[in-house]
Design a protein around this motif. Structure first.
Motif, PDB file in Angstrom:
ATOM      1  N   GLY A   1      -8.701  -2.135   2.285  1.00 39.03           N
ATOM      2  CA  GLY A   1      -9.286  -3.031   1.284  1.00 39.03           C
ATOM      3  C   GLY A   1      -8.920  -2.629  -0.129  1.00 39.03           C
ATOM      4  N   LEU A   2      -8.975  -1.326  -0.399  1.00 36.56           N
ATOM      5  CA  LEU A   2      -8.615  -0.837  -1.731  1.00 36.56           C
ATOM      6  C   LEU A   2      -7.145  -1.097  -2.035  1.00 36.56           C
ATOM      7  CD1 LEU A   2     -10.516   2.574  -1.661  1.00 36.56           C
ATOM      8  CD2 LEU A   2     -11.144   0.561  -2.986  1.00 36.56           C
ATOM      9  N   ALA A   3      -6.293  -0.878  -1.040  1.00 36.49           N
ATOM     10  CA  ALA A   3      -4.861  -1.110  -1.231  1.00 36.49           C
ATOM     11  C   ALA A   3      -4.576  -2.591  -1.468  1.00 36.49           C
ATOM     12  CB  ALA A   3      -4.080  -0.595  -0.024  1.00 36.49           C
ATOM     13  N   LEU A   4      -5.197  -3.441  -0.679  1.00 36.75           N
ATOM     14  CA  LEU A   4      -4.994  -4.886  -0.834  1.00 36.75           C
ATOM     15  C   LEU A   4      -5.487  -5.368  -2.197  1.00 36.75           C
ATOM     16  CD1 LEU A   4      -6.051  -5.938   2.770  1.00 36.75           C
ATOM     17  CD2 LEU A   4      -3.799  -6.359   1.748  1.00 36.75           C
ATOM     18  N   LEU A   5      -6.601  -4.813  -2.647  1.00 36.54           N
ATOM     19  CA  LEU A   5      -7.132  -5.188  -3.958  1.00 36.54           C
ATOM     20  C   LEU A   5      -6.159  -4.764  -5.058  1.00 36.54           C
ATOM     21  CD1 LEU A   5      -9.584  -6.522  -5.282  1.00 36.54           C
ATOM     22  CD2 LEU A   5     -10.634  -4.257  -5.455  1.00 36.54           C
ATOM     23  N   ALA A   6      -5.590  -3.572  -4.921  1.00 37.22           N
ATOM     24  CA  ALA A   6      -4.620  -3.098  -5.902  1.00 37.22           C
ATOM     25  C   ALA A   6      -3.362  -3.957  -5.900  1.00 37.22           C
ATOM     26  CB  ALA A   6      -4.249  -1.646  -5.608  1.00 37.22           C
ATOM     27  N   MET A   7      -3.050  -4.570  -4.760  1.00 36.99           N
ATOM     28  CA  MET A   7      -1.878  -5.423  -4.640  1.00 36.99           C
ATOM     29  C   MET A   7      -2.165  -6.857  -5.066  1.00 36.99           C
ATOM     30  SD  MET A   7      -0.676  -3.869  -0.955  1.00 36.99           S
ATOM     31  CE  MET A   7       0.550  -5.131  -0.608  1.00 36.99           C
ATOM     32  N   GLY A   8      -3.427  -7.157  -5.402  1.00 34.46           N
ATOM     33  CA  GLY A   8      -3.791  -8.486  -5.866  1.00 34.46           C
ATOM     34  C   GLY A   8      -4.185  -9.453  -4.772  1.00 34.46           C
ATOM     35  N   ASN A   9      -4.320  -8.973  -3.540  1.00 38.64           N
ATOM     36  CA  ASN A   9      -4.708  -9.828  -2.415  1.00 38.64           C
ATOM     37  C   ASN A   9      -6.221  -9.745  -2.245  1.00 38.64           C
ATOM     38  OD1 ASN A   9      -4.914 -11.318  -0.065  1.00 38.64           O
ATOM     39  ND2 ASN A   9      -3.119 -10.382   0.890  1.00 38.64           N
ATOM     40  N   THR A  10      -6.935 -10.457  -3.096  1.00 36.26           N
ATOM     41  CA  THR A  10      -8.391 -10.310  -3.177  1.00 36.26           C
ATOM     42  C   THR A  10      -9.101 -10.759  -1.913  1.00 36.26           C
ATOM     43  OG1 THR A  10      -8.228 -10.694  -5.559  1.00 36.26           O
ATOM     44  CG2 THR A  10     -10.414 -10.839  -4.580  1.00 36.26           C
TER      45      THR A  10
END
Length: 312
Positions: free
Chosen positions: A118-127
């Motif tokens: 989740g943290l990685a996806l958030l950092a990648m902009g995939n909210t």
């Protein structure tokens, strides 16, 4: 543990949110050399030391330690999870996502792996995908405070304010860093233009942790949005004076207080030990804005023209 949420516009940079192991901390050269030096440590001792480095956000040092693990130890879920956290901390979310996915099937690391995804996806902009993974992590382990904080940030990005408030409230109940979460709550309120309430949260964060400079910077912004410029700039230290003046000037420009904005941009340039690109660009933008507004005021409006042509 701080992160930036507000975007930059023509040189404006305001640090605003709390980082959730998303940003790497720098490591000194002696640390790296020490980690690379062969020792007689056991594999478990090396891995334990790397985990301590991760906890202390010494990600480069942890990366060096993990490189000393033998093949069998490096293949364990524990070591693979540590590598994933290091990659996340080194701002390599795409690689971290792959590593977290590799350990999500392990019972001992499943919830934390989903958190990391989740943290990685958030950092990648995939909210949206991040929200799904973070909720999965919290359903399995509600004590994962980083998931609650990240979920609050994700909901803020979606402008789902009531849900972000609920996530931050949950986070306060389990986080060992209440000042950081108070800062995040303040930023959420700032995004909602609830400036007085935001200022209160930043003051709360500073009371809990007087060293949290992010909250202090955010408080200046919240006060500036209320037109309390002098109050926001009170007690400035020379080291951060130029940036603070530029940031407050930018808010003044957005509020239409052009005279004050020009004053703060000019003071920022004067007080900066080096050329301040942000203040310079903002000052030029302000000049264009004032010129455009003055030109518009000299021209008859469409409404007036319409009224004039309707006359007999």
């Amino acid at each position: 543990h701080v992160r930036a949420c507000c975007g930059k516009l023509r040189g404006f940079g305001v640090a605003v949110f709390v980082l959730l192991a998303l940003t790497a901390c720098s490591t000194t050269k002696p640390e790296v050399e020490n980690a690379a030096r062969p020792t007689a440590e056991s594999q478990d001792a090396i891995l334990t030391a790397a985990e301590a480095d991760i906890e202390a956000r010494r990600f480069q040092l942890a990366y060096q330690r993990l490189g000393r693990l033998n093949g069998d130890t490096a293949a364990t879920p524990r070591a693979r999870y540590a590598v994933a956290e290091v990659l996340l901390g080194l701002d390599r979310p795409k690689e971290a996502l792959t590593r977290f996915e590799e350990v999500q099937s392990d019972d001992a690391f499943r919830a934390r792996a989903w958190q990391g995804m989740g943290l990685a996806l958030l950092a990648m902009g995939n909210t949206n995908a991040a929200i799904t993974q973070l909720n999965s992590a919290l359903e399995t382990d509600p004590s994962l405070w980083r998931s609650w904080a990240a979920l609050g940030r994700a909901y803020d990005k979606e402008k789902r304010w009531s849900e972000s408030a609920a996530a931050y409230e949950k986070c306060l109940g389990v986080s060992p860093h209440p000042a950081m979460i108070a800062n995040n709550i303040g930023m959420s309120l700032l995004l909602q233009k609830r400036y007085a309430e935001a200022a209160h949260q930043f003051e709360r964060a500073m009371a809990q942790d007087p060293t949290l400079e992010t909250a202090r910077s955010n408080l200046r912004i919240a006060l500036a949005w209320q037109g309390r410029y002098d109050e926001g700039l009170a007690g400035l230290e020379s080291s951060g004076r130029a940036d603070a003046l530029n940031n407050v000037g930018y808010v003044a420009m957005l509020r239409g207080d052009y005279k004050q904005a020009q004053q703060y941009f000019s003071q920022s340039l004067e007080s900066s030990p080096t050329y301040h690109d942000g203040a310079a660009m903002n000052l030029e933008a302000l000049k264009l804005l004032v010129k455009s507004k003055n030109t518009a005021q000299l021209l008859p409006s469409a409404t007036s023209q319409s009224a004039d042509t309707s006359q007999p």
